[in-house]
Design a protein around this motif. Structure first.
Motif, PDB file in Angstrom:
ATOM      1  N   THR A  16       0.833  -1.199   0.000  1.00 30.42           N
ATOM      2  CA  THR A  16       0.000   0.000   0.000  1.00 30.42           C
ATOM      3  C   THR A  16       0.868   1.250   0.000  1.00 30.42           C
ATOM      4  N   ALA A  17       0.224   2.351  -0.293  1.00 26.34           N
ATOM      5  CA  ALA A  17       0.846   3.672  -0.205  1.00 26.34           C
ATOM      6  C   ALA A  17      -0.210   4.608   0.355  1.00 26.34           C
ATOM      7  N   SER A  18       0.214   5.774   0.767  1.00 24.44           N
ATOM      8  CA  SER A  18      -0.748   6.767   1.250  1.00 24.44           C
ATOM      9  C   SER A  18      -0.947   7.829   0.189  1.00 24.44           C
ATOM     10  N   GLU A  19      -2.032   8.540   0.291  1.00 19.94           N
ATOM     11  CA  GLU A  19      -2.343   9.580  -0.684  1.00 19.94           C
ATOM     12  C   GLU A  19      -1.268  10.652  -0.739  1.00 19.94           C
ATOM     13  N   SER A  20      -0.537  10.861   0.340  1.00 21.45           N
ATOM     14  CA  SER A  20       0.480  11.913   0.383  1.00 21.45           C
ATOM     15  C   SER A  20       1.832  11.474  -0.171  1.00 21.45           C
ATOM     16  N   ASP A  21       2.011  10.179  -0.442  1.00 19.51           N
ATOM     17  CA  ASP A  21       3.274   9.704  -1.005  1.00 19.51           C
ATOM     18  C   ASP A  21       3.489  10.302  -2.393  1.00 19.51           C
ATOM     19  N   VAL A  39      -2.221  -0.296  -3.734  1.00 17.42           N
ATOM     20  CA  VAL A  39      -3.492   0.148  -3.178  1.00 17.42           C
ATOM     21  C   VAL A  39      -3.192   1.386  -2.336  1.00 17.42           C
ATOM     22  N   ILE A  40      -4.032   2.393  -2.473  1.00 17.21           N
ATOM     23  CA  ILE A  40      -3.876   3.605  -1.676  1.00 17.21           C
ATOM     24  C   ILE A  40      -4.819   3.493  -0.490  1.00 17.21           C
ATOM     25  N   ALA A  41      -4.233   3.525   0.688  1.00 16.32           N
ATOM     26  CA  ALA A  41      -5.005   3.381   1.917  1.00 16.32           C
ATOM     27  C   ALA A  41      -5.153   4.737   2.593  1.00 16.32           C
ATOM     28  N   GLY A  42      -6.344   4.987   3.108  1.00 21.71           N
ATOM     29  CA  GLY A  42      -6.604   6.218   3.840  1.00 21.71           C
ATOM     30  C   GLY A  42      -6.027   6.138   5.238  1.00 21.71           C
TER      31      GLY A  42
END
Length: 143
Positions: A16-21, A39-42
Motif C-alpha cells: 500500500t501507499a498513502s495519498e500523500s506519497d 493500493v492507496i489506503a486512507g
C-alpha cells in the motif's frame, strides 16, 4: 474456482501507499516489490484508491518529469472496482476485461483482503486446464 482459491495460493499480503506519497516514492515501491499497482489506503486503513504503472505513465506523458512530484492522491483511481473472495474467476476476468485493468483489490467484510492481478488469474487458469487434461488422460487410460 474463486478469488479465495487464488489468495490461498499467493497469500494476502498487499503493498500500500498513502495519498500523500510522491509518485517517485510509489515508483520505488513498485520496483522494490516488482508489482504493477499499489493500493492507496486512507488514514483509517480503508481503501481510498489504486495507482498503477499505467496511471504513472499517462501522467509522465502529460506532464513530464514533474509528474514524479505529484502525490498518489492526485493520480490514483478513486472509483475502484473490487472483488470479494467469493467471486468466481469468470467474474474477475469480466471485470478486468470491461475495465481494461490488470489489478483488483479483494475486499472481505469491508477490509482489504488482498490484491489479484491478471497474472494470478492466468496462472490459475493454466493450472486448472492442466489438471483437467490430466484427469481426462487418467479417465481414458482406465477405460
Amino acid at each position: 474456482m474463486t478469488v479465495a482459491a487464488i489468495l490461498a495460493d499467493k497469500g494476502h499480503d498487499t503493498v500500500t501507499a498513502s495519498e500523500s506519497d510522491t509518485i517517485a516514492a510509489v515508483c520505488r515501491r513498485l520496483a522494490e516489490y516488482k508489482i504493477g499497482a499499489v493500493v492507496i489506503a486512507g488514514a483509517d486503513g480503508a481503501l481510498s484508491g489504486i495507482l498503477s504503472e499505467r496511471d504513472i505513465v499517462r501522467a509522465c506523458a502529460a506532464h513530464g518529469a514533474e509528474a514524479l512530484h505529484s502525490t498518489a492522491g492526485q493520480l490514483m483511481t478513486r472509483a475502484v472496482v473490487t472483488v470479494t473472495p467469493d467471486d468466481t474467476i469468470a467474474t474477475v476476468m469480466e471485470r478486468m476485461t470491461a475495465g481494461r485493468f490488470r489489478h483488483l483489490p479483494v475486499i472481505k467484510d469491508g477490509k482489504l483482503a488482498g490484491v489479484i492481478s491478471i497474472g494470478d488469474v492466468v496462472k490459475h487458469r493454466i493450472a486448472q486446464a492442466e489438471q483437467e487434461a490430466a484427469e481426462m488422460r487418467t479417465y481414458i487410460a482406465s477405460a
